[in-house]
Design a protein around this motif. Structure first.
Motif, PDB file in Angstrom:
ATOM      1  N   UNK A   1       9.804   5.387  -0.897  1.00  0.00           N
ATOM      2  CA  UNK A   1       9.904   3.994  -1.347  1.00  0.00           C
ATOM      3  C   UNK A   1      11.227   3.368  -0.495  1.00  0.00           C
ATOM      4  N   UNK A   2      11.167   1.944  -0.693  1.00  0.00           N
ATOM      5  CA  UNK A   2      12.477   1.301  -0.389  1.00  0.00           C
ATOM      6  C   UNK A   2      13.293   1.183  -1.735  1.00  0.00           C
ATOM      7  N   UNK A   3      14.560   1.824  -1.469  1.00  0.00           N
ATOM      8  CA  UNK A   3      15.240   1.913  -2.758  1.00  0.00           C
ATOM      9  C   UNK A   3      15.848   0.585  -3.441  1.00  0.00           C
ATOM     10  N   UNK A   4      15.762  -0.404  -2.643  1.00  0.00           N
ATOM     11  CA  UNK A   4      16.214  -1.651  -3.186  1.00  0.00           C
ATOM     12  C   UNK A   4      14.997  -2.769  -3.674  1.00  0.00           C
TER      13      UNK A   4
ATOM     14  N   UNK B   1       4.318   0.859   2.247  1.00  0.00           N
ATOM     15  CA  UNK B   1       3.960  -0.085   3.370  1.00  0.00           C
ATOM     16  C   UNK B   1       3.997  -1.309   2.780  1.00  0.00           C
ATOM     17  N   UNK B   2       4.845  -2.196   2.901  1.00  0.00           N
ATOM     18  CA  UNK B   2       4.649  -3.539   2.554  1.00  0.00           C
ATOM     19  C   UNK B   2       4.557  -4.507   3.889  1.00  0.00           C
ATOM     20  N   UNK B   3       3.731  -5.184   3.963  1.00  0.00           N
ATOM     21  CA  UNK B   3       3.284  -5.867   5.195  1.00  0.00           C
ATOM     22  C   UNK B   3       2.988  -7.345   5.008  1.00  0.00           C
ATOM     23  N   UNK B   4       3.788  -8.132   5.937  1.00  0.00           N
ATOM     24  CA  UNK B   4       3.815  -9.506   5.831  1.00  0.00           C
ATOM     25  C   UNK B   4       2.537 -10.229   6.289  1.00  0.00           C
ATOM     26  N   UNK B   5       1.881  -9.584   7.066  1.00  0.00           N
ATOM     27  CA  UNK B   5       0.598  -9.983   7.574  1.00  0.00           C
ATOM     28  C   UNK B   5       0.468 -11.578   7.927  1.00  0.00           C
ATOM     29  N   UNK B   6       1.840 -11.916   8.736  1.00  0.00           N
ATOM     30  CA  UNK B   6       2.202 -13.279   8.945  1.00  0.00           C
ATOM     31  C   UNK B   6       1.364 -13.930   9.821  1.00  0.00           C
ATOM     32  N   UNK B   7       0.401 -13.363  10.547  1.00  0.00           N
ATOM     33  CA  UNK B   7      -0.397 -14.167  11.431  1.00  0.00           C
ATOM     34  C   UNK B   7      -1.603 -14.751  10.800  1.00  0.00           C
ATOM     35  N   UNK B   8      -1.873 -14.073   9.564  1.00  0.00           N
ATOM     36  CA  UNK B   8      -3.075 -14.275   8.714  1.00  0.00           C
ATOM     37  C   UNK B   8      -4.342 -13.873   9.531  1.00  0.00           C
ATOM     38  N   UNK B   9      -4.013 -12.816  10.206  1.00  0.00           N
ATOM     39  CA  UNK B   9      -5.276 -12.260  10.967  1.00  0.00           C
ATOM     40  C   UNK B   9      -5.018 -10.611  10.906  1.00  0.00           C
ATOM     41  N   UNK B  10      -6.339  -9.976  10.530  1.00  0.00           N
ATOM     42  CA  UNK B  10      -6.237  -8.646  10.245  1.00  0.00           C
ATOM     43  C   UNK B  10      -5.710  -7.909  11.563  1.00  0.00           C
ATOM     44  N   UNK B  11      -6.179  -8.412  12.801  1.00  0.00           N
ATOM     45  CA  UNK B  11      -5.782  -7.736  14.123  1.00  0.00           C
ATOM     46  C   UNK B  11      -4.275  -7.388  14.115  1.00  0.00           C
TER      47      UNK B  11
ATOM     48  N   UNK C   1       0.810  -1.247   0.068  1.00  0.00           N
ATOM     49  CA  UNK C   1      -0.126   0.046   0.041  1.00  0.00           C
ATOM     50  C   UNK C   1       0.937   1.089   0.015  1.00  0.00           C
ATOM     51  N   UNK C   2       0.345   2.406  -0.508  1.00  0.00           N
ATOM     52  CA  UNK C   2       0.903   3.555  -0.222  1.00  0.00           C
ATOM     53  C   UNK C   2       0.093   4.381   1.027  1.00  0.00           C
ATOM     54  N   UNK C   3       0.668   4.506   2.159  1.00  0.00           N
ATOM     55  CA  UNK C   3      -0.104   5.051   3.157  1.00  0.00           C
ATOM     56  C   UNK C   3       0.123   6.769   3.158  1.00  0.00           C
TER      57      UNK C   3
END
Length: 509
Positions: free
Chosen positions: A357-360, A408-418, A273-275
C-alpha cells in the motif's frame, strides 16, 4: 466533420468575460496543500493526479475539459476530422506566448508530440496513450494535421491533459530536459517562479494568458504528505485548500465543525482496487483470486470507513466511466463460497499473502487492515507492507516486485474505460507487470479502432466482464473527491478529477 462549432459561441463569450477579468484588480495569494511532490514537472514524465492538480494551471493543451466535463477548445480553436477519422486538422489560437515570451505556433505542437512519441517520451509513462498518432504535419503557422494509424475515439480528451500539454521548443533546446523538469514553462494562466523539491512550488499570475489574467496574484502549493498536518494547517489558516485524496474520512467532521472551513464533496472517477500478482504464489490461481474477493464485504468498508463517501464497483471504473455497465453486479460477499473455492484450489488454512500500500494514504491503510481481517476469516493471513508512494508507483509495481496484492488507485481522468483498461491489462504495459492474455489484448486493441460509440461501449463492457471473470483485481469502490476549503476562498469550482483550474478563484480580505 466540424465538431466544435457548437462551443465556439460559448468560447467567444468566455473570452470577452476573461478580458473583463484581466483588467480587474487581482485578489492576493492562495495556498493549497497537495499530498505529493511529483518530482518532475515535465508533462511526459508523469501519470500522477497530484501533478495535474498543479500543472493544469501551468500548461495548456489543444483541448480543455473543466469541472463540468465538457470538452472545449484550448490552444486549438477548432478541429476537423478527415479521412474517416485518421486525420485531424487543428486550427490553432493566434497571439499566444509561453511564459518565457516564446511564441506558440504549429512548430511548438509538432515538437511537443515528436518529443512525446520519441526517445524522451519512451522513458516516461505517457507515450502509450498517444501511439495512434503517426505524425504531426505543419500546414501553416496556425494549422496542424495529426495523421493517425487508426482512429482513436478518446484522443481529443487525452489532448486535454498530461503528456499532451504543449511545451516550448526553444526553451527546451536552450536549457535541456533536466532543467525543464524543475523549471517548467507553459502557456497556462500561472507561471512557476520557484520550486523547492518536497516542500513547495510557487506560482505567479501570467497576465498575458490568452484567456485573461487570473484573479489571484500568486498561488503556493505546499507538499504535505501527512493528512493530520494538512488539516491542522487548514484550521490554522496557513492553507486555504486541501486537495484530494489528503483528507481522511475520520477528519471530515473536524473540518465541518470549524468556523472558517468546510468540506466540499463531489463524485469522482477515482477508483480503488487491490490488484493481484497473477503469475506466482497462491494468487496465480483464478479460484483463489475469486475467493479473496468474495471474502471481503466492500459495502461494509464504504459504510464504516468511508462514511458513505463511495460506491461499490464491479469493475475497475466508476459509474461515470464510458464503458461501465450499470447492470453488471460485483462478485458477492460470500465467505462460505470463498472457503469452498480455496479448498478446491488446495489452499491450506494459514496461507499467507502480502498487501502493498501507499504509506501516506491513511484511509486506505484502514481499508487494508479490514481486508486483512476479512481474509483471516477464510483462513488467509495477510501482512501489510507500506511504501513511500513514489517508490511503490515508480519501482515496486512496474518492476513486478509486489506482494500477492497491491494497492492501485486510478484517477480515470478521461472518464473512458479504455484509458484504464488498456494500461492495466494489455501485455507489457507499465501497470500490468504480471499478466499476459492474448484474447484480452485483442479485445483491447479492437475497441480502439471502432468509431461507432455505441458498439465501442458494448466492447468495453465486454472487457469489464472478461476481467471480472478472470478476477484480475479486487475492485473495491469509487470514492468522492473531498476538498477542505477555507471560507475566504471564492469562486472555487471543485473538479471531479482533481484538476482544479484557479483562473477564476479569488480570496476575500
Amino acid at each position: 466533420m466540424k465538431i466544435t462549432r457548437t462551443v465556439l459561441s460559448r468560447m467567444v463569450a468566455g473570452a470577452a468575460l476573461s478580458v473583463a477579468f484581466s483588467v480587474s484588480a487581482q485578489a492576493g495569494s492562495l495556498t493549497v496543500a497537495s499530498p505529493q511532490d511529483p518530482g518532475s514537472w515535465d508533462p511526459i514524465d508523469t501519470f500522477l493526479v497530484n501533478w495535474a492538480s498543479v500543472a493544469t494551471n501551468i500548461f495548456d493543451g489543444l483541448t480543455y475539459r473543466g469541472p463540468d466535463l465538457e470538452l472545449v477548445p484550448g490552444l486549438a480553436t477548432e478541429w476537423e476530422e478527415l479521412d474517416d477519422g485518421t486525420r485531424i486538422r487543428f486550427t490553432l489560437r493566434e497571439g499566444v506566448t509561453f511564459h518565457n515570451g516564446e511564441a506558440f505556433n504549429a512548430e511548438a505542437v509538432k515538437f511537443t508530440f515528436e518529443r512525446l512519441l520519441g526517445d524522451e517520451g519512451a522513458q516516461g509513462p505517457q507515450r502509450s496513450n498517444y501511439t495512434a498518432i503517426e505524425s504531426v504535419e505543419v500546414i501553416d503557422d496556425y494549422t496542424v494535421d495529426f495523421h493517425l494509424s487508426e482512429p482513436d475515439p478518446v484522443l481529443l480528451t487525452k489532448l486535454a491533459g498530461y503528456g499532451a500539454m504543449i511545451v516550448p521548443p526553444e526553451y527546451l533546446a536552450e536549457h535541456g530536459d533536466d532543467h525543464f523538469n524543475t523549471h517548467p514553462v507553459g502557456t497556462g494562466p500561472f507561471k512557476v517562479v520557484e520550486y523547492n523539491p518536497r516542500e513547495d512550488v510557487q506560482l505567479e499570475a501570467f497576465d498575458e494568458h490568452w484567456g485573461g489574467a487570473p484573479k489571484l496574484d500568486e498561488v503556493t502549493y505546499r507538499f504535505i504528505s501527512e493528512p493530520s498536518t494538512a488539516v491542522a494547517e487548514l484550521q490554522a489558516g496557513r492553507v486555504d485548500i486541501v486537495i484530494p485524496p489528503t483528507i481522511p474520512i475520520g477528519m471530515i467532521d473536524t473540518i465541518k465543525n470549524h468556523d472558517e472551513a468546510s468540506i466540499v464533496s463531489v463524485p469522482s472517477p477515482t477508483v480503488e482496487a487491490l490488484r493481484f500478482d497473477t503469475q506466482s504464489g497462491i494468487t496465480a490461481d483464478e479460484r483463489v483470486r475469486k475467493a479473496m474477493i468474495m471474502a471481503v464485504d466492500r459495502q461494509a468498508i464504504i459504510d464504516s470507513i468511508l462514511a458513505g463517501e463511495g460506491e461499490v464497483i464491479a469493475s475497475f471504473q466508476g459509474a461515470q466511466s464510458f464503458g461501465n455497465d450499470p447492470e453488471m453486479e460485483p462478485l458477492p460477499f460470500d465467505p462460505q463460497r470463498a472457503r469452498e473455492l480455496l479448498d478446491e484450489a488446495g489452499v491450506e488454512p494459514g496461507a499467507t499473502v502480502q498487501i502493498d500500500v501507499r504509506g501516506n494514504d491513511a484511509t486506505f491503510g484502514e481499508v487494508a487492515q479490514v481486508v486483512a481481517s476479512y481474509l483471516q476469516g477464510v483462513g488467509i493471513t495477510a501482512s501489510i507492507q507500506p511504501y513511500e508512494t513514489n517508490v511503490l508507483l515508480n519501482d515496486i509495481i512496474p518492476e513486478g516486485r509486489t506482494g500477492e496484492m497491491f494497492q492501485q488507485k486510478w484517477g480515470g481522468w478521461t472518464f473512458d474505460f479504455d484509458n484504464t483498461a488498456y494500461l492495466m491489462y494489455h501485455t507489457g504495459e507499465r501497470w500490468n507487470p504480471y499478466d499476459s492474455d492474448a484474447e484480452l489484448d485483442a479485445m483491447l486493441e479492437a475497441q480502439r479502432s471502432i468509431t461507432d460509440q455505441g458498439k465501442r461501449e458494448e466492447m468495453l463492457q465486454e472487457i469489464a466482464r472478461y476481467t471480472q471473470d478472470r478476477a484480475l483485481e479486487m475492485p473495491l469502490y469509487s470514492i468522492n473527491a473531498l476538498y477542505g476549503v477555507r471560507d475566504r476562498v471564492k469562486n472555487f469550482d471543485p473538479a471531479p478529477d482533481n484538476r482544479i483550474r484557479l483562473t477564476e478563484v479569488d480570496v476575500a480580505d
